[in-house]
Design an enzyme around this catalytic site. Structure first.
Site, PDB file in Angstrom:
ATOM      1  N   GLU A   1      -5.579   4.980   6.200  1.00 19.57           N
ATOM      2  CA  GLU A   1      -5.305   4.785   4.777  1.00 19.57           C
ATOM      3  C   GLU A   1      -5.741   5.959   3.906  1.00 19.57           C
ATOM      4  O   GLU A   1      -5.011   6.338   2.982  1.00 19.57           O
ATOM      5  CB  GLU A   1      -5.969   3.490   4.279  1.00 19.57           C
ATOM      6  CG  GLU A   1      -5.615   3.153   2.860  1.00 19.57           C
ATOM      7  CD  GLU A   1      -5.958   1.726   2.478  1.00 19.57           C
ATOM      8  OE1 GLU A   1      -5.743   1.365   1.303  1.00 19.57           O
ATOM      9  OE2 GLU A   1      -6.437   0.961   3.336  1.00 19.57           O
TER      10      GLU A   1
ATOM     11  N   SER B   1     -11.607   0.842   3.328  1.00 13.47           N
ATOM     12  CA  SER B   1     -10.899   0.524   4.570  1.00 13.47           C
ATOM     13  C   SER B   1     -10.153   1.765   5.062  1.00 13.47           C
ATOM     14  O   SER B   1      -9.378   2.357   4.319  1.00 13.47           O
ATOM     15  CB  SER B   1      -9.908  -0.618   4.341  1.00 13.47           C
ATOM     16  OG  SER B   1     -10.590  -1.803   3.969  1.00 13.47           O
TER      17      SER B   1
ATOM     18  N   ARG C   1       0.799  -1.222   0.000  1.00  8.46           N
ATOM     19  CA  ARG C   1       0.000   0.000   0.000  1.00  8.46           C
ATOM     20  C   ARG C   1       0.834   1.275   0.000  1.00  8.46           C
ATOM     21  O   ARG C   1       0.458   2.290   0.597  1.00  8.46           O
ATOM     22  CB  ARG C   1      -0.955   0.004   1.196  1.00  8.46           C
ATOM     23  CG  ARG C   1      -1.913  -1.176   1.233  1.00  8.46           C
ATOM     24  CD  ARG C   1      -2.819  -1.229   0.012  1.00  8.46           C
ATOM     25  NE  ARG C   1      -3.618  -2.445   0.033  1.00  8.46           N
ATOM     26  CZ  ARG C   1      -3.260  -3.600  -0.550  1.00  8.46           C
ATOM     27  NH1 ARG C   1      -2.128  -3.658  -1.248  1.00  8.46           N
ATOM     28  NH2 ARG C   1      -4.027  -4.650  -0.477  1.00  8.46           N
TER      29      ARG C   1
END
Length: 349
Positions: free
Chosen positions: A335, A239, A162
């Site tokens: 995130e 998320s 990520r």
């Protein structure tokens, strides 16, 4: 031009006014866009579909560039492999379906991820055991510091779990196109057990690309992972926390309590962020703060509603992370990225 807001350009629908919104739909207009921005005091905010962004309540006084460029160009490399160059604003979901229809393997597990193709290298988007790094060949960007386009081969993008060089230096580069190498074959071997169960095949099996794409979408739909713009959980950014890094001792400690722990694509141990949130008392649909709650389906998706503010939403994430850290010693990292003008004294991740 009527004044737009960051709220109107992001799926969380949070954020104040934007100075100038420039929709880029034709790649040939890019140079004109760069000239139009000129030497503005505030650098531009770059958005695709805004599905991983929290817009500041104060908005952004400068330009907001919305990448809506679309298009797929295919070059045959050999009997099995094609190079697929895609415009940054092309919807990822459309690209995945296009590949499935053409029986091209490599991105089938990314079905159902919202957003644009240009965002995928920034986050090294991935799901169900597959990530964009698996097939990325190169990325063409606009380098704002150098004032010219550049092309980075995949290794130079420094893709990892990520993250990427683009996430490390927000605002330095704007992705214009990406090129993937896809193969005319069955899907990649299934490594993610829940997906194997969905397909009713053993781990390591290689169903058709179409079968995997459909199974991923079915699994996402059942788990509430498909963004429904008209549903009760519409105002979300997916998320909200990355699965956190854990030490070997932490992995052993919490695995014994049934927390899922896995090694990521970089070989590092990570725990389930969703499980940790449930450990500290979060439940689907539960209110977290004024205008902020968990989604109806899962704790890891946090929803804005009513008169929610960006500061309030960000503070809710900070408070959730603090609860987890106090209980477990494990640090959660949000995130979604913050865009626009945030006051220094407001929420800190």
């Amino acid at each position: 031009m009527p004044q737009d807001t960051l709220a109107s350009l992001t799926t969380l629908r949070l954020g104040g006014p934007a100075g100038t919104v420039l929709n880029i739909s034709d790649p040939a207009d890019w140079q004109d866009t760069v000239r139009a921005i000129g030497t503005q005091e505030h650098g531009p905010v770059i958005l695709g579909h805004g599905s991983n962004a929290i817009g500041a309540d104060a908005g952004h006084p400068g330009a907001v560039l919305v990448m809506n460029t679309r298009g797929i160009a295919v070059k045959t490399l050999d009997d099995m492999t094609v190079a697929v160059t895609v415009q940054a604003g092309h919807p990822l979901a459309d690209l995945v379906q296009w590949a499935a229809d053409g029986r091209l393997a490599g991105i089938e597990c990314l079905a159902g991820i919202p957003g644009t193709v240009g965002a995928t290298p920034v986050q090294n988007a991935g799901a169900y055991g597959q990530q964009i790094a698996d097939t990325l060949d190169s990325v063409t960007v606009w380098d704002w510091d150098m004032g010219r386009p550049r092309t980075f081969p995949a290794p130079a993008c420094r893709l990892r779990y990520r993250s990427s060089r683009f996430k490390e230096a927000p605002g330095r580069w704007t992705i214009l196109t990406i090129t993937l190498r896809l193969t005319r074959s069955q899907a990649a071997p299934i490594s993610y057990r829940p997906l194997a169960k969905e397909l009713d095949v053993p781990v390591g099996a290689r169903p058709s690309v179409q079968e995997v794409t459909e199974a991923v979408l079915a699994n996402r739909r059942r788990r509430g992972l498909l963004l429904d713009p008209d549903g009760p959980d519409a105002r979300q950014a997916g998320s909200v926390f990355l699965n956190p890094l854990v030490t070997a001792a932490q992995a052993a400690r919490w695995s014994a309590e049934a927390c899922p722990v896995h090694r990521d694509s970089d070989g590092e141990l990570r725990a389930s962020a969703g499980w940790l949130l449930e450990l500290v008392g979060c439940r689907p649909g539960e209110a977290i703060a004024d205008g902020v709650r968990c989604s109806e389906h899962r704790t890891l998706s946090v929803v804005a509603y009513g008169e929610a503010t960006a500061v309030g939403f960000g503070q809710a994430l900070t408070d959730l992370a603090a609860r987890v850290r106090t209980t477990t010693g494990i640090t959660l990292q949000p995130e979604p990225v913050r865009v626009g003008q945030w006051a220094v004294e407001t929420v800190r991740y």
